[in-house]
Design a protein around this motif. Sequence first.
Motif, PDB file in Angstrom:
ATOM      1  N   LEU A  58       0.847  -1.183   0.000  1.00  0.00           N
ATOM      2  CA  LEU A  58       0.000   0.000   0.000  1.00  0.00           C
ATOM      3  C   LEU A  58       0.886   1.237   0.000  1.00  0.00           C
ATOM      4  CD1 LEU A  58      -2.852   1.267   0.213  1.00  0.00           C
ATOM      5  CD2 LEU A  58      -2.588   1.122   2.701  1.00  0.00           C
ATOM      6  N   ALA A  59       0.650   2.131  -0.962  1.00  0.00           N
ATOM      7  CA  ALA A  59       1.528   3.294  -1.116  1.00  0.00           C
ATOM      8  C   ALA A  59       0.804   4.621  -0.897  1.00  0.00           C
ATOM      9  CB  ALA A  59       2.166   3.274  -2.501  1.00  0.00           C
ATOM     10  N   GLY A  60      -0.497   4.685  -1.207  1.00  0.00           N
ATOM     11  CA  GLY A  60      -1.190   5.958  -1.048  1.00  0.00           C
ATOM     12  C   GLY A  60      -2.657   5.872  -1.392  1.00  0.00           C
ATOM     13  N   PHE A  61      -3.350   7.011  -1.204  1.00  0.00           N
ATOM     14  CA  PHE A  61      -4.801   7.035  -1.334  1.00  0.00           C
ATOM     15  C   PHE A  61      -5.276   8.475  -1.470  1.00  0.00           C
ATOM     16  CE2 PHE A  61      -9.059   6.977   0.752  1.00  0.00           C
ATOM     17  CZ  PHE A  61      -9.674   5.990  -0.004  1.00  0.00           C
ATOM     18  N   CYS A  62      -6.397   8.670  -2.126  1.00  0.00           N
ATOM     19  CA  CYS A  62      -7.074   9.957  -2.217  1.00  0.00           C
ATOM     20  C   CYS A  62      -8.517   9.696  -2.628  1.00  0.00           C
ATOM     21  CB  CYS A  62      -6.382  10.851  -3.254  1.00  0.00           C
ATOM     22  SG  CYS A  62      -6.910  12.574  -3.255  1.00  0.00           S
ATOM     23  N   TYR A  63      -9.449  10.518  -2.170  1.00  0.00           N
ATOM     24  CA  TYR A  63     -10.858  10.309  -2.508  1.00  0.00           C
ATOM     25  C   TYR A  63     -11.499  11.603  -2.974  1.00  0.00           C
ATOM     26  CZ  TYR A  63     -11.668  12.063   2.247  1.00  0.00           C
ATOM     27  OH  TYR A  63     -11.690  12.823   3.392  1.00  0.00           O
ATOM     28  N   ILE A  64     -12.715  11.462  -3.501  1.00  0.00           N
ATOM     29  CA  ILE A  64     -13.461  12.624  -3.975  1.00  0.00           C
ATOM     30  C   ILE A  64     -14.771  12.757  -3.199  1.00  0.00           C
ATOM     31  CG2 ILE A  64     -12.433  12.632  -6.260  1.00  0.00           C
ATOM     32  CD1 ILE A  64     -14.826  11.248  -7.383  1.00  0.00           C
ATOM     33  N   GLU A  65     -15.201  14.003  -3.054  1.00  0.00           N
ATOM     34  CA  GLU A  65     -16.483  14.329  -2.437  1.00  0.00           C
ATOM     35  C   GLU A  65     -17.187  15.330  -3.340  1.00  0.00           C
ATOM     36  OE1 GLU A  65     -16.467  14.893   2.068  1.00  0.00           O
ATOM     37  OE2 GLU A  65     -14.426  15.447   1.479  1.00  0.00           O
ATOM     38  N   THR A  66     -18.510  15.271  -3.377  1.00  0.00           N
ATOM     39  CA  THR A  66     -19.266  16.231  -4.173  1.00  0.00           C
ATOM     40  C   THR A  66     -20.138  17.093  -3.268  1.00  0.00           C
ATOM     41  OG1 THR A  66     -21.095  14.703  -4.539  1.00  0.00           O
ATOM     42  CG2 THR A  66     -19.330  14.728  -6.203  1.00  0.00           C
ATOM     43  N   PHE A  67     -20.447  18.298  -3.757  1.00  0.00           N
ATOM     44  CA  PHE A  67     -21.254  19.254  -3.010  1.00  0.00           C
ATOM     45  C   PHE A  67     -22.184  19.982  -3.956  1.00  0.00           C
ATOM     46  CE2 PHE A  67     -17.280  18.648  -0.782  1.00  0.00           C
ATOM     47  CZ  PHE A  67     -17.721  18.337   0.487  1.00  0.00           C
ATOM     48  N   GLU A  68     -23.268  20.523  -3.391  1.00  0.00           N
ATOM     49  CA  GLU A  68     -24.247  21.323  -4.124  1.00  0.00           C
ATOM     50  C   GLU A  68     -24.750  20.587  -5.374  1.00  0.00           C
ATOM     51  OE1 GLU A  68     -23.261  25.500  -4.682  1.00  0.00           O
ATOM     52  OE2 GLU A  68     -21.919  25.422  -2.943  1.00  0.00           O
ATOM     53  N   ASP A  69     -25.292  19.382  -5.161  1.00  0.00           N
ATOM     54  CA  ASP A  69     -25.848  18.570  -6.250  1.00  0.00           C
ATOM     55  C   ASP A  69     -24.846  18.353  -7.378  1.00  0.00           C
ATOM     56  OD1 ASP A  69     -28.360  18.203  -5.011  1.00  0.00           O
ATOM     57  OD2 ASP A  69     -28.982  20.204  -5.678  1.00  0.00           O
ATOM     58  N   ASN A  70     -23.622  18.005  -7.017  1.00  0.00           N
ATOM     59  CA  ASN A  70     -22.537  17.683  -7.946  1.00  0.00           C
ATOM     60  C   ASN A  70     -22.037  18.883  -8.749  1.00  0.00           C
ATOM     61  OD1 ASN A  70     -22.769  15.057  -7.029  1.00  0.00           O
ATOM     62  ND2 ASN A  70     -24.035  14.414  -8.747  1.00  0.00           N
ATOM     63  N   LYS A  71     -22.305  20.100  -8.295  1.00  0.00           N
ATOM     64  CA  LYS A  71     -21.747  21.286  -8.959  1.00  0.00           C
ATOM     65  C   LYS A  71     -20.272  21.450  -8.626  1.00  0.00           C
ATOM     66  CE  LYS A  71     -23.685  25.236  -8.723  1.00  0.00           C
ATOM     67  NZ  LYS A  71     -24.376  26.434  -8.222  1.00  0.00           N
ATOM     68  N   PHE A  72     -19.868  20.958  -7.466  1.00  0.00           N
ATOM     69  CA  PHE A  72     -18.484  21.046  -7.013  1.00  0.00           C
ATOM     70  C   PHE A  72     -18.005  19.664  -6.588  1.00  0.00           C
ATOM     71  CE2 PHE A  72     -20.033  25.332  -6.273  1.00  0.00           C
ATOM     72  CZ  PHE A  72     -18.959  26.128  -6.660  1.00  0.00           C
ATOM     73  N   VAL A  73     -16.746  19.371  -6.892  1.00  0.00           N
ATOM     74  CA  VAL A  73     -16.119  18.140  -6.426  1.00  0.00           C
ATOM     75  C   VAL A  73     -14.744  18.506  -5.867  1.00  0.00           C
ATOM     76  CG1 VAL A  73     -15.150  17.514  -8.682  1.00  0.00           C
ATOM     77  CG2 VAL A  73     -15.551  15.741  -7.008  1.00  0.00           C
ATOM     78  N   VAL A  74     -14.403  17.881  -4.760  1.00  0.00           N
ATOM     79  CA  VAL A  74     -13.109  18.137  -4.135  1.00  0.00           C
ATOM     80  C   VAL A  74     -12.330  16.833  -4.087  1.00  0.00           C
ATOM     81  CG1 VAL A  74     -13.919  17.786  -1.749  1.00  0.00           C
ATOM     82  CG2 VAL A  74     -11.965  19.251  -2.174  1.00  0.00           C
ATOM     83  N   ASN A  75     -11.029  16.916  -4.370  1.00  0.00           N
ATOM     84  CA  ASN A  75     -10.117  15.782  -4.193  1.00  0.00           C
ATOM     85  C   ASN A  75      -9.550  15.930  -2.793  1.00  0.00           C
ATOM     86  OD1 ASN A  75      -8.806  16.300  -7.535  1.00  0.00           O
ATOM     87  ND2 ASN A  75     -10.669  15.311  -6.900  1.00  0.00           N
ATOM     88  N   SER A  76      -9.803  14.973  -1.949  1.00  0.00           N
ATOM     89  CA  SER A  76      -9.486  15.124  -0.535  1.00  0.00           C
ATOM     90  C   SER A  76      -8.730  13.926   0.004  1.00  0.00           C
ATOM     91  CB  SER A  76     -10.798  15.310   0.237  1.00  0.00           C
ATOM     92  OG  SER A  76     -10.574  15.834   1.501  1.00  0.00           O
ATOM     93  N   GLY A  77      -8.043  14.147   1.106  1.00  0.00           N
ATOM     94  CA  GLY A  77      -7.412  13.046   1.816  1.00  0.00           C
ATOM     95  C   GLY A  77      -6.217  12.435   1.109  1.00  0.00           C
ATOM     96  N   LEU A  78      -5.485  13.213   0.321  1.00  0.00           N
ATOM     97  CA  LEU A  78      -4.280  12.676  -0.320  1.00  0.00           C
ATOM     98  C   LEU A  78      -3.283  12.285   0.759  1.00  0.00           C
ATOM     99  CD1 LEU A  78      -2.502  12.124  -2.811  1.00  0.00           C
ATOM    100  CD2 LEU A  78      -1.752  14.512  -2.677  1.00  0.00           C
ATOM    101  N   ILE A  79      -2.888  11.018   0.744  1.00  0.00           N
ATOM    102  CA  ILE A  79      -1.920  10.514   1.731  1.00  0.00           C
ATOM    103  C   ILE A  79      -0.979   9.540   1.030  1.00  0.00           C
ATOM    104  CG2 ILE A  79      -3.367   8.576   2.540  1.00  0.00           C
ATOM    105  CD1 ILE A  79      -1.387  10.765   4.954  1.00  0.00           C
ATOM    106  N   VAL A  80       0.285   9.620   1.398  1.00  0.00           N
ATOM    107  CA  VAL A  80       1.310   8.728   0.848  1.00  0.00           C
ATOM    108  C   VAL A  80       2.075   8.126   2.019  1.00  0.00           C
ATOM    109  CG1 VAL A  80       3.421   8.615  -0.559  1.00  0.00           C
ATOM    110  CG2 VAL A  80       1.514  10.049  -1.299  1.00  0.00           C
ATOM    111  N   ASN A  81       2.373   6.847   1.922  1.00  0.00           N
ATOM    112  CA  ASN A  81       3.182   6.152   2.915  1.00  0.00           C
ATOM    113  C   ASN A  81       4.466   6.952   3.135  1.00  0.00           C
ATOM    114  OD1 ASN A  81       5.036   4.399   4.201  1.00  0.00           O
ATOM    115  ND2 ASN A  81       4.151   2.588   3.225  1.00  0.00           N
TER     116      ASN A  81
END
Length: 190
Positions: A58-81
């Motif tokens: 396992l080397a890393g991870f990142c996820y996406i979240e959406t807001f305002e009925d998918n008008k905005f998306v954020v790339n969040s939680g970027l982490i690397v070993n």
Amino acid sequence: MLLRVAHAADVQYVDTLCQWYEESAKSRGVGIAKRDPNYLKKKMERGDSIIAFLDEQLAGFCYIETFEDNKFVVNSGLIVNTELRKEGLGRAIKHRVFELSRTKYPEAKIFGITTSAAVMKINNELGYRPVTFPELTQSDDFWKGCSSCKNYGILMENQRKMCLCTGMVYDNLNDKFSQQTIEILSQEQG
């Protein structure tokens, strides 16, 4: 290196990722990085995250979240070993999660807030531009995520219009990614 969309079988890595987030927050002196294990599991199960492996580790991870009925998306939680940092993994993961965001939510503006010079540099490479906070989502759910940061008081004193983070947005909605499909992202990258 293997970068791919995470799936339900990857929930086995959630405890390790949560530990990495907590350690990262402590080393950087901020409280914002703690993540709920069940939340990360949902991101994996929904195909809303990228997971990375190097030599089957396992080397890393990142996820996406959406807001305002998918008008905005954020790339969040970027982490690397921590043992694998300085190898370009963060950049590769960030590029891959950006592609996932653009193909899964082609009508959404991608945004983020950060104090990290490295993240700002990668965002700039991807085509993000610095913006004022009022140009970001106004969703209470997004801003609630800042509540564990030591600078939350500054954010609230300024009615969520400014803080120590830099806001960045990608809003070129007619780029090459808007023409792709998610299946392309499910393929391994070596």
